[in-house]
Motif scaffolding. Structure first.
Motif, mmCIF file in Angstrom:
data_model
loop_
_atom_site.group_PDB
_atom_site.id
_atom_site.type_symbol
_atom_site.label_atom_id
_atom_site.label_comp_id
_atom_site.label_asym_id
_atom_site.label_seq_id
_atom_site.Cartn_x
_atom_site.Cartn_y
_atom_site.Cartn_z
ATOM 1 N N ALA A 1 -6.342 -12.532 11.796
ATOM 2 C CA ALA A 1 -6.576 -11.650 10.644
ATOM 3 C C ALA A 1 -5.992 -12.287 9.390
ATOM 4 C CB ALA A 1 -5.918 -10.294 10.872
ATOM 5 N N VAL A 2 -6.773 -12.330 8.321
ATOM 6 C CA VAL A 2 -6.303 -12.821 7.022
ATOM 7 C C VAL A 2 -6.249 -11.635 6.072
ATOM 8 C CG1 VAL A 2 -6.808 -14.345 5.064
ATOM 9 C CG2 VAL A 2 -7.319 -15.098 7.405
ATOM 10 N N ILE A 3 -5.110 -11.449 5.411
ATOM 11 C CA ILE A 3 -4.936 -10.293 4.520
ATOM 12 C C ILE A 3 -4.518 -10.794 3.149
ATOM 13 C CG2 ILE A 3 -3.733 -8.102 4.165
ATOM 14 C CD1 ILE A 3 -2.981 -8.334 7.231
ATOM 15 N N THR A 4 -5.350 -10.586 2.139
ATOM 16 C CA THR A 4 -4.934 -10.956 0.784
ATOM 17 C C THR A 4 -4.081 -9.821 0.203
ATOM 18 O OG1 THR A 4 -6.837 -10.011 -0.382
ATOM 19 C CG2 THR A 4 -7.088 -12.265 0.474
ATOM 20 N N GLY A 5 -3.153 -10.183 -0.658
ATOM 21 C CA GLY A 5 -2.218 -9.179 -1.164
ATOM 22 C C GLY A 5 -1.349 -8.658 -0.031
ATOM 23 N N GLY A 6 -1.029 -9.538 0.924
ATOM 24 C CA GLY A 6 -0.337 -9.114 2.150
ATOM 25 C C GLY A 6 1.169 -8.992 2.014
ATOM 26 N N ALA A 7 1.704 -9.286 0.813
ATOM 27 C CA ALA A 7 3.162 -9.283 0.665
ATOM 28 C C ALA A 7 3.737 -7.925 0.301
ATOM 29 C CB ALA A 7 3.565 -10.309 -0.398
ATOM 30 N N SER A 8 2.880 -6.942 0.028
ATOM 31 C CA SER A 8 3.394 -5.661 -0.487
ATOM 32 C C SER A 8 2.432 -4.533 -0.115
ATOM 33 C CB SER A 8 3.511 -5.767 -2.023
ATOM 34 O OG SER A 8 3.855 -4.532 -2.603
ATOM 35 N N GLY A 9 2.945 -3.309 -0.176
ATOM 36 C CA GLY A 9 2.120 -2.106 -0.138
ATOM 37 C C GLY A 9 1.143 -2.028 1.026
ATOM 38 N N ILE A 10 -0.110 -1.771 0.702
ATOM 39 C CA ILE A 10 -1.142 -1.566 1.726
ATOM 40 C C ILE A 10 -1.363 -2.845 2.534
ATOM 41 C CG2 ILE A 10 -3.614 -1.098 2.044
ATOM 42 C CD1 ILE A 10 -3.384 0.809 -0.425
ATOM 43 N N GLY A 11 -1.353 -4.003 1.871
ATOM 44 C CA GLY A 11 -1.563 -5.269 2.579
ATOM 45 C C GLY A 11 -0.476 -5.537 3.606
ATOM 46 N N LEU A 12 0.761 -5.262 3.231
ATOM 47 C CA LEU A 12 1.873 -5.482 4.160
ATOM 48 C C LEU A 12 1.799 -4.491 5.324
ATOM 49 C CD1 LEU A 12 4.479 -6.895 4.961
ATOM 50 C CD2 LEU A 12 5.712 -5.472 3.323
ATOM 51 N N ALA A 13 1.447 -3.239 5.018
ATOM 52 C CA ALA A 13 1.303 -2.238 6.089
ATOM 53 C C ALA A 13 0.176 -2.650 7.046
ATOM 54 C CB ALA A 13 1.013 -0.864 5.485
ATOM 55 N N LEU A 14 -0.901 -3.203 6.490
ATOM 56 C CA LEU A 14 -1.988 -3.709 7.342
ATOM 57 C C LEU A 14 -1.479 -4.844 8.226
ATOM 58 C CD1 LEU A 14 -5.107 -3.952 4.965
ATOM 59 C CD2 LEU A 14 -5.072 -2.857 7.226
ATOM 60 N N GLY A 15 -0.699 -5.749 7.616
ATOM 61 C CA GLY A 15 -0.160 -6.878 8.385
ATOM 62 C C GLY A 15 0.669 -6.403 9.557
ATOM 63 N N LYS A 16 1.521 -5.410 9.304
ATOM 64 C CA LYS A 16 2.380 -4.895 10.388
ATOM 65 C C LYS A 16 1.532 -4.240 11.478
ATOM 66 C CE LYS A 16 6.482 -4.110 7.537
ATOM 67 N NZ LYS A 16 7.158 -3.157 6.656
ATOM 68 N N ALA A 17 0.549 -3.428 11.053
ATOM 69 C CA ALA A 17 -0.272 -2.703 12.037
ATOM 70 C C ALA A 17 -1.109 -3.674 12.870
ATOM 71 C CB ALA A 17 -1.186 -1.707 11.311
ATOM 72 N N LEU A 18 -1.646 -4.708 12.231
ATOM 73 C CA LEU A 18 -2.500 -5.654 12.957
ATOM 74 C C LEU A 18 -1.659 -6.543 13.873
ATOM 75 C CD1 LEU A 18 -4.906 -6.446 9.999
ATOM 76 C CD2 LEU A 18 -5.442 -5.097 12.057
ATOM 77 N N ALA A 19 -0.445 -6.887 13.423
ATOM 78 C CA ALA A 19 0.456 -7.653 14.286
ATOM 79 C C ALA A 19 0.829 -6.817 15.508
ATOM 80 C CB ALA A 19 1.705 -8.065 13.515
#
Ligand SMILES: NC(=O)c1ccc[n+]([C@@H]2O[C@H](COP(=O)([O-])OP(=O)(O)OC[C@H]3O[C@@H](n4cnc5c(N)ncnc54)[C@H](O)[C@@H]3O)[C@@H](O)[C@H]2O)c1
Length: 282
Positions: free
Chosen positions: A9-27
């Motif tokens: 999974a590649v997430i742009t804007g992944g360092a904060s907010g919704i992007g970071l929450a997506l990163g955690k959920a997908l991990a």
């Protein structure tokens, strides 16, 4: 896409907010997560935080408004992981003010990140995803601002309406040409993130003396957004909605409550041939 385990999974804007929450959920779903962001310090901290939970995560510095930067991101991801199964075009910024008071730099910055960021993501990754032949998904983060049009935020609305149209066309294009790749359009309501401090990532070349006119309307709406963001939903809500939508191949992931009434009211104005009625959420 049902099976997320070990997929990329590649997430742009992944360092904060919704992007970071997506990163955690997908991990947490067992995906190999690539966070891409323009804010290096926040990106490093996000990668460290996720890695400490045992997640497979890497970080890339990337400016989504720059096509060459996104192309370099895609080349790196394919060199390192050999695939991308889920592309989350999430990076976004906000600025407020009256339509005619916004500077050219305001328009270039917000459209550059919010619209061109999605265009660049699609152009760099989707051909590679199609060539890979595997099941995949593109998740574009727009906003309920893509289905409504409020005063004092015309630049942001313009960018998000464009992402809605682009995503709907992408859905049809992929359905016809590469149906193994699904699309979701995530349109959050007010979420508790750092969006009210978007200026922190505004590039110097778009921050000249006349580029950020401190008008009454701009100061008012940016302060309102900062306050509203503090009281917004937790970004994990959007991450959970997104994971369900990816699994169900559901396109529309819409904000709840008063925002749906606004969107419905706007569509009623359009179909009735009425002039736009000013409505407020809630
Ligand atoms: N917070 C809300 O209420 C809300 C509501 C609807 C939609 N959205 C959308 O959600 C998305 C995520 O925003 P957020 O609320 O989490 O804000 P945020 O500021 O917390 O996160 C945005 C991220 O995008 C990054 N970014 C900014 N410019 C970039 C660029 N040029 N290249 C790469 N990365 C860049 C930032 O560094 C940051 O990490 C945006 O598209 C935003 O428009 C937010």
């Amino acid at each position: 896409m049902q099976d997320l385990q070990d997929r990329v999974a590649v997430i742009t804007g992944g360092a904060s907010g919704i992007g970071l929450a997506l990163g955690k959920a997908l991990a947490a779903e067992g995906m190999q997560v690539v966070l891409a962001d323009i804010e290096q310090g926040a990106l490093d901290a996000a990668v460290d935080a996720l890695r400490s939970t045992g997640a497979s995560v890497s970080g890339y510095h990337c400016d989504v408004a720059d096509g060459a930067s996104v192309e370099a991101l895609a080349a790196s991801v394919y060199a390192q992981h050999g695939a991308t199964h889920l592309l989350c075009n999430n990076a976004g910024v906000f600025t407020g003010g009256l339509c005619w008071e916004g500077s050219e730099a305001d328009y270039r910055w917000v459209l550059g990140v919010n619209l061109w960021g999605v265009v660049n993501g699609i152009r760099a990754f989707v051909p590679r995803m199609i060539a890979g032949g595997a099941e995949g998904h593109v998740l574009n983060v727009a906003s309920m601002a893509g289905f409504t049009a409020m005063p004092f935020a015309g630049i942001y609305h313009t960018s998000k309406h464009a992402v809605v149209g682009l995503s709907e066309s992408l859905f049809h294009d992929l359905s016809l040409q590469a149906p193994q790749i699904g699309v979701s359009l995530v349109c959050p309501e007010m979420i508790r993130t750092a969006i009210g401090r978007s200026d922190r990532n505004r590039p110097a070349e778009l921050s000249g003396a006349n580029d950020t006119p401190q008008t009454e309307a701009r100061l008012f709406v940016e302060d309102t957004i900062r306050q509203a963001a503090l009281e917004g939903l937790d970004p994990t809500v959007i991450a959970a909605r997104s994971v369900s939508a990816i699994r169900e191949r559901r396109f529309y992931v819409l904000g709840e409550g008063g925002w749906m009434d606004l969107a419905r009211g706007r569509m009623e104005d359009i179909t009735a041939g009425r002039n736009p009625v000013l409505r407020a959420p809630g």
